[in-house]
Design a protein around this motif. Structure first.
Motif, short mmCIF file in Angstrom:
data_model
loop_
_atom_site.label_atom_id
_atom_site.label_comp_id
_atom_site.label_asym_id
_atom_site.label_seq_id
_atom_site.Cartn_x
_atom_site.Cartn_y
_atom_site.Cartn_z
N UNK A 142 -35.97 1.62 42.50
CA UNK A 142 -35.00 2.38 41.49
C UNK A 142 -35.34 3.82 41.37
N UNK A 143 -36.54 3.98 41.25
CA UNK A 143 -36.97 6.00 41.45
C UNK A 143 -36.55 6.27 42.57
N UNK A 144 -36.72 5.77 43.79
CA UNK A 144 -36.28 6.23 45.05
C UNK A 144 -34.74 6.30 45.19
N UNK A 145 -34.14 5.18 44.64
CA UNK A 145 -32.52 5.14 45.00
C UNK A 145 -32.02 6.21 44.06
N UNK A 146 -32.71 6.53 42.81
CA UNK A 146 -31.94 7.47 41.88
C UNK A 146 -31.98 8.99 42.37
N UNK A 147 -33.47 9.01 43.05
CA UNK A 147 -33.47 10.52 43.52
C UNK A 147 -32.81 10.94 44.83
N UNK A 152 -18.62 5.82 45.16
CA UNK A 152 -18.69 5.41 46.60
C UNK A 152 -20.07 5.88 47.01
N UNK A 153 -20.55 7.05 46.79
CA UNK A 153 -21.90 7.63 47.24
C UNK A 153 -22.93 6.59 46.91
N UNK A 154 -22.91 5.96 45.58
CA UNK A 154 -23.96 5.25 45.30
C UNK A 154 -23.99 3.73 45.96
N UNK A 155 -22.73 3.32 46.47
CA UNK A 155 -22.72 2.27 47.23
C UNK A 155 -23.11 2.35 48.58
N UNK A 156 -22.77 3.55 49.08
CA UNK A 156 -23.53 3.97 50.72
C UNK A 156 -25.01 4.06 50.33
N UNK A 157 -25.39 4.49 49.34
CA UNK A 157 -26.91 4.51 49.18
C UNK A 157 -27.75 3.35 49.20
N UNK A 158 -26.99 2.19 48.46
CA UNK A 158 -27.56 0.93 48.51
C UNK A 158 -27.40 0.38 49.75
N UNK A 159 -26.33 0.42 50.74
CA UNK A 159 -26.29 -0.02 51.98
C UNK A 159 -27.31 0.70 52.84
N UNK A 160 -27.80 1.86 52.45
CA UNK A 160 -28.90 2.47 53.18
C UNK A 160 -30.33 1.64 52.97
N UNK A 204 -30.62 -1.45 52.27
CA UNK A 204 -30.39 -2.93 52.99
C UNK A 204 -29.98 -2.64 54.38
N UNK A 205 -30.26 -1.58 54.98
CA UNK A 205 -29.89 -1.37 56.41
C UNK A 205 -28.43 -1.62 56.99
N UNK A 206 -27.48 -1.32 56.05
CA UNK A 206 -26.32 -1.36 56.59
C UNK A 206 -25.57 -0.01 56.81
N UNK A 207 -26.37 0.80 56.79
CA UNK A 207 -25.83 2.39 57.11
C UNK A 207 -26.38 2.95 58.59
N UNK A 208 -25.73 3.81 59.40
CA UNK A 208 -25.97 4.22 60.76
C UNK A 208 -27.56 4.66 60.86
N UNK A 255 -28.79 8.32 55.17
CA UNK A 255 -29.10 7.21 54.51
C UNK A 255 -29.50 5.93 55.21
N UNK A 256 -29.13 5.98 56.69
CA UNK A 256 -29.69 4.96 57.34
C UNK A 256 -31.29 4.62 57.46
N UNK A 257 -32.01 5.67 57.00
CA UNK A 257 -33.53 5.84 57.19
C UNK A 257 -34.16 4.91 55.95
N UNK A 258 -33.21 4.72 54.88
CA UNK A 258 -33.68 4.35 53.42
C UNK A 258 -34.09 2.81 53.71
N UNK A 259 -33.77 1.97 54.81
CA UNK A 259 -34.41 0.80 54.61
C UNK A 259 -35.88 0.61 54.78
#
Length: 488
Positions: free
Chosen positions: A317-322, A209-217, A219-223, A70-74
Motif C-alpha cells: 500500500x505504501x509503495x502504491x500510494x507513493x 484511471x491513473x490508480x487503475x493503471x498503477x494497480x495493473x502495474x 500485477x504485471x498488466x502494464x507494458x 508502471x510496467x516495472x511495479x510487478x
C-alpha cells in the motif's frame, strides 16, 4: 544434543551445531486469539513497516516508475511476497528457540566467529552510511528554503540538518526502558500520519484511471520497458520491502517483544533509563507436546498476521500510494534527480490547491525517511550487539543495554562523517545493492537452520522451502548481474 520426543513417541536427537545446546522449558502461553489481543500482541511488523516505508517509496519507487513506467511495479509485488516468506521463516526459528535468526546462522559451519564477522561487516557496509538521514536533511532544507540544496553552502546546511537528524535518532532509541517498545510506539504514530496523508492526497489529486493503471502495474498488466538501469532495479527490488539486514532483524524484534520462547530470552533496555535487563545469548526450546503445539499454533497465527496483514500489506500500500502520486503528477519527460521527485509533487499540490501542501508533503516525506533511518539505526546496532554477545564471551561482562549504547555511539560517530560522503541517491543505491547478496545468502541459511535445528513437527512446509529458494535465486541473480556489469 537435545532429545526431542515427538507426539508419536519417537525420540529425535537435535545437534545444536557450533554453539552450546539450548535450555529446555515449556512454550509460554499466548493471549487467547481475538481482535483485542491481536492488537495487544502484534507490533514487530509495525517497526519493520515504518522502517520499510522509506527510500524505496520516496526515492527508488517514484524514480523507477518515472524512468521506466508502471510496467516495472510487478517487481515490488514479487519482492514483498518473497520477503514475507523470508521474514516468517526467520521468525519460525525465534519462536522455537528464543534466539534471533543470525544466532541460528552462527550454529552452522564454519562457526560463530566466521558468520558473526560476516554479518557485522556486511551489515556495516549496508547500513553504517546513513543514506536516509542525508535524505531527511535534503527534505527539511527544501521545506525551509523552498528548493533543493544547490551549491557548497547549501550542501553544508543540509549536512548540519542531517547531523541533527542522526542525533535525534540516538536520543529516541535511548529514551525508554525497552528499545523495542519505544520503536513500536513511534512506528505506529509515524505509520498513521504517513498513510493518512498519502490516502488523502491520492484521493484529491490522482484520477481513478491513473490508480487503475498503477494497480495493473503491480500485477504485471502494464507494458514493460526492458531498457532499465540494473543498479536502480536492484535497489528497487531490495527496498520495495525492507531489504537485507532489516529482514533479518525482524526476528530480533520478535524476541524482544516476547513472542514464543523469546519471552524467556530477555530484551535490550535503555542505558539512559537505567534499564539493564539481560539478553540471553543462548535460547530455550520446548518439548513437542500436545499442549505446546496448541500454544505454537496461536503464536504462529499472531506472527502470520503481524507479517502479512500488517507488514506485507502495508509495504504494498505504501509503495502504491507513493508511486501512484508520482506517476500521476510528474511528466514522463521531466528531468528530475531522485530527491527532486518528492519536491516536485509538493510544489504541484501547493500550486494547484493550497500552499500549505508544500509543507505537509515535505513533512510527510521527512517522516517516511526518518522512520526508515531510525529503524535502520536500530537494526544495525541491535544486530551487532546480539552477534557480539554470542560470538565474543568478554562482551557478556557488560549489561546488554550498555553494549547496545556503546555500539550506538561508535556507529553514530562514523555516521556523522559518512553522511557527508556522496549524494543522497548514491548513498541509497549502496544500501539497496548490498541488500541483494544478504538476502540471497540468508535465505539459504534460514532454510538450512529450520530443517536442521527444529523438530519435524515445526519445520516449514515444502512450498515455504521453495519460496526461500526462489528468494535466494532472485536476489542472487541480481547480485551476479551487478557483478558482471561491474566487470564489463
Amino acid at each position: 544434543m537435545n532429545s526431542e520426543t515427538s507426539q508419536d513417541g519417537r525420540i529425535d536427537e537435535i545437534n545444536p551445531g557450533c554453539l552450546p545446546a539450548w535450555e529446555r522449558a515449556d512454550l509460554p502461553e499466548p493471549l487467547p486469539f481475538g481482535l483485542v489481543n491481536l492488537f495487544r500482541t502484534i507490533g514487530p511488523g509495525a517497526i519493520l513497516l515504518a522502517a520499510a516505508i522509506g527510500g524505496g517509496e520516496w526515492i527508488a519507487g517514484p524514480l523507477a516508475t518515472k524512468e521506466f513506467g508502471r510496467g516495472i511495479l510487478w517487481i515490488a509485488t514479487v519482492a514483498v511476497i518473497l520477503q514475507t516468506i523470508f521474514n516468517l521463516e526467520a521468525v519460525r526459528y525465534t519462536l522455537y528457540t528464543g534466539e534471533p535468526i543470525v544466532t541460528g546462522f552462527m550454529r552452522l559451519q564454519p562457526g560463530k566467529l566466521f558468520w558473526g564477522w560476516f554479518y557485522i561487516l556486511i551489515g556495516v557496509a549496508q547500513l553504517a552510511t546513513p543514506a536516509l538521514a542525508a535524505a531527511c536533511g535534503a527534505v527539511l532544507f527544501a521545506a525551509i528554503m523552498g528548493r533543493l540544496p544547490n551549491g557548497a553552502n547549501d550542501v553544508w546546511i543540509q549536512h548540519m540538518i542531517s547531523t541533527g537528524v542522526i542525533v535525534l535518532a540516538v536520543l529516541l532509541l535511548l529514551s525508554g526502558e525497552s528499545i523495542e517498545r519505544v520503536l513500536e510506539r513511534l512506528s505506529w504514530i509515524m505509520i498513521v500520519f504517513i498513510f493518512s496523508f498519502l490516502i488523502v492526497v491520492n484521493a484529491i489529486f490522482v484520477p481513478v484511471s491513473e490508480s487503475v493503471a498503477t494497480v495493473q502495474g503491480f500485477v504485471g498488466l502494464q507494458p514493460r520497458n526492458n531498457n532499465v538501469d540494473l543498479v536502480l532495479l536492484a535497489t528497487f527490488a531490495a527496498t520495495a520491502g525492507s531489504g537485507g539486514l532489516g529482514n533479518l532483524a525482524i526476528s530480533n524484534w520478535f524476541r524482544d517483544k516476547g513472542f514464543g520462547m523469546g519471552a524467556l530470552s530477555g530484551m535490550f533496555g535503555s542505558a539512559l533509563a537505567g534499564e539493564h535487563g539481560g539478553v540471553k545469548p543462548i535460547g530455550t526450546t520446548f518439548p513437542v507436546t500436545t499442549e505446546n503445539l496448541r500454544r505454537w499454533k496461536v503464536w504462529w497465527r499472531y506472527s502470520v498476521l503481524d507479517q502479512v496483514a500488517l507488514w506485507a500489506f502495508g509495504c504494498l500500500l505504501g509503495m502504491f500510494l507513493n508511486v501512484n502520486l508520482a506517476a500521476a503528477l510528474i511528466p514522463a519527460d521531466a528531468e528530475l534527480p531522485g530527491m527532486a521527485a518528492g519536491t516536485f509533487q509538493a510544489h504541484y499540490m501547493a500550486e494547484k490547491l493550497w500552499s500549505g501542501f508544500w509543507y505537509l508533503a515535505l513533512l510527510n516525506g521527512f517522516w517516511i525517511l526518518f522512520s526508515t533511518h531510525l529503524g535502520n539505526t536500530d537494526v544495525l546496532v541491535r544486530m551487532v550487539s546480539d552477534i557480539s554477545l554470542v560470538a565474543f564471551p568478554r562482551v557478556r561482562q557488560w549489561p546488554a543495554s550498555r553494549v547496545y549504547a556503546v555500539l550506538l555511539l561508535v556507529l553514530t560517530a562514523w555516521a556523522l562523517f559518512a553522511v557527508r560522503v556522496g549524494t543522497v541517491l548514491q548513498l541509497f543505491e549502496v544500501l539497496g545493492v548490498i541488500a541483494c547478496p544478504i538476502m540471497a545468502i540468508a535465505a539459504l541459511q534460514i532454510l538450512r537452520v529450520n530443517t536442521r535445528f527444529l523438530p519435524k513437527e515445526l519445520r516449514p512446509a515444502m512450498w515455504r522451502r521453495i519460496g526461500l529458494l526462489l528468494c535466494s535465486l532472485a536476489y542472487g541473480g541480481l547480485t551476479v548481474a551487478l557483478i558482471m556489469k561491474q566487470f564489463r
